[in-house]
Write an enzyme that holds these catalytic residues in place. Structure first.
Site, PDB file in Angstrom:
ATOM      1  CG  ASP A   1      -4.375  -1.234   9.442  1.00 35.57           C
ATOM      2  OD1 ASP A   1      -3.714  -0.695   8.405  1.00 35.57           O
ATOM      3  OD2 ASP A   1      -4.135  -0.707  10.797  1.00 35.57           O
TER       4      ASP A   1
ATOM      5  CB  THR B   1      -0.814  -0.312   0.956  1.00 31.68           C
ATOM      6  OG1 THR B   1      -0.135  -0.156   2.466  1.00 31.68           O
ATOM      7  CG2 THR B   1      -1.611  -0.621   1.403  1.00 31.68           C
TER       8      THR B   1
ATOM      9  CB  CYS C   1      -0.128   8.783   4.814  1.00 32.32           C
ATOM     10  SG  CYS C   1      -1.462   8.679   3.707  1.00 32.32           S
TER      11      CYS C   1
END
Length: 298
Positions: free
Chosen positions: A174, A107, A110
């Site tokens: 998540d 993923t 950030c």
């Protein structure tokens, strides 16, 4: 694939990958970005795009080697790759590693970590900023809840909302353990963080409205920097208060009446809770359309 060895480059040491994905595109480093009950998140690198990413690893032994459950988990994580919303963490790749009994997925990362840590680091935040964060989370939830099939996060809290602090952007993460249910069908399993769990989650009969409740608790934590029900020293005590409808003590510390009223809407009884779409149209967000100066909440 086997890890590569460290190589010396002049006087500096080149960091080695501990593991590489089957395509050879993503390499995992040893350092952890986060660790949950069933998942570890490692720093990793996308060699094709030249960007840092997160390598999420779920150990299947945590699921008692139940093939039905494992296959469902894999299909749910696979769904992440089909999602496309700027307020949902991007999933680039998913694969099952039979040799090491893991499901892995890559993923985006950030820049500023999760919202819980970010808020603790930055103590002085305006109401306007809280509203901006809240609106982005709700836009992400609206996307999930109106998706076909409907996607319920079930474990939304400030530790899995992530921040790009340089542009003031937040994203929901998540999602790997979310429940995917039919539009008009309730889900039937308990999963979540007790302080953020809606009362009906404990009864194992709920809809996407549980995410609205959790969002309300997220906003409460944002404005007070306190985890809801921190006055309780056990899960049993949290459960008792939640199921009896007793609000967390932190709610009394919210001094702005508009913010308090908005939180109370979110944590109301299931049938009284507005949808994400309804909340986005709430007067609470009207001020974001102008440049009025906002004042600190606490």
């Amino acid at each position: 694939m086997p890890a590569e060895k460290s190589k010396s480059c002049g006087d500096s040491e080149v960091e080695a990958f501990v593991e590489v994905d089957p395509t050879g595109r993503f390499g995992r480093y040893s350092d952890l970005l986060g660790c949950g009950a069933v998942k570890k998140v490692y720093r990793a690198f996308d060699q094709e795009e030249g960007i840092e990413v997160a390598w999420n690893q779920v150990r299947l032994r945590n699921f008692s080697e139940d093939p039905v459950l494992i296959n469902r988990l894999h299909s749910e994580v696979e769904l992440l790759r089909t999602l496309s919303n700027k307020y949902i963490i991007v999933c680039y790749s998913v694969w099952k590693d039979d040799e090491h009994h893991t499901i892995n997925f890559i993923t985006e990362v950030c820049t500023s970590g999760n919202l819980r840590d970010y808020r603790k680091k930055h103590r002085h935040v305006s109401i306007k900023a809280f509203k901006k964060w809240s609106k982005q989370v709700l836009e992400g939830l609206e996307y999930l809840h109106t998706h076909d099939p409907c996607i319920i996060h079930r474990d939304l809290n400030c530790s899995n909302i992530f921040v790009n602090g340089n542009i003031g952007q937040v994203k929901i993460g998540d999602l790997g353990l979310a429940a995917i249910v039919g539009r008009n069908h309730a889900a039937h399993s308990i999963l979540g963080t007790p302080e953020y769990m809606a009362p009906e989650l404990y009864e194992e009969d709920y809809t996407e409205m549980v995410d609205i409740y959790s969002f309300g608790m997220c906003l409460l934590e944002m404005v007070t920097t306190e985890i809801p029900y921190s006055e309780c020293d056990s899960v049993a005590k949290i459960y008792k208060k939640v199921t009896m409808g007793i609000k967390p003590q932190a709610l009394s510390k919210v001094t702005d009446p508009e913010v308090k009223e908005f939180i109370e809407k979110c944590i109301a009884q299931p049938r009284a809770r507005p949808s994400a779409t309804d909340l986005l149209n709430d007067p609470f967000f009207y001020e974001l359309n102008n440049d009025e100066e906002s004042t600190p909440i606490i």
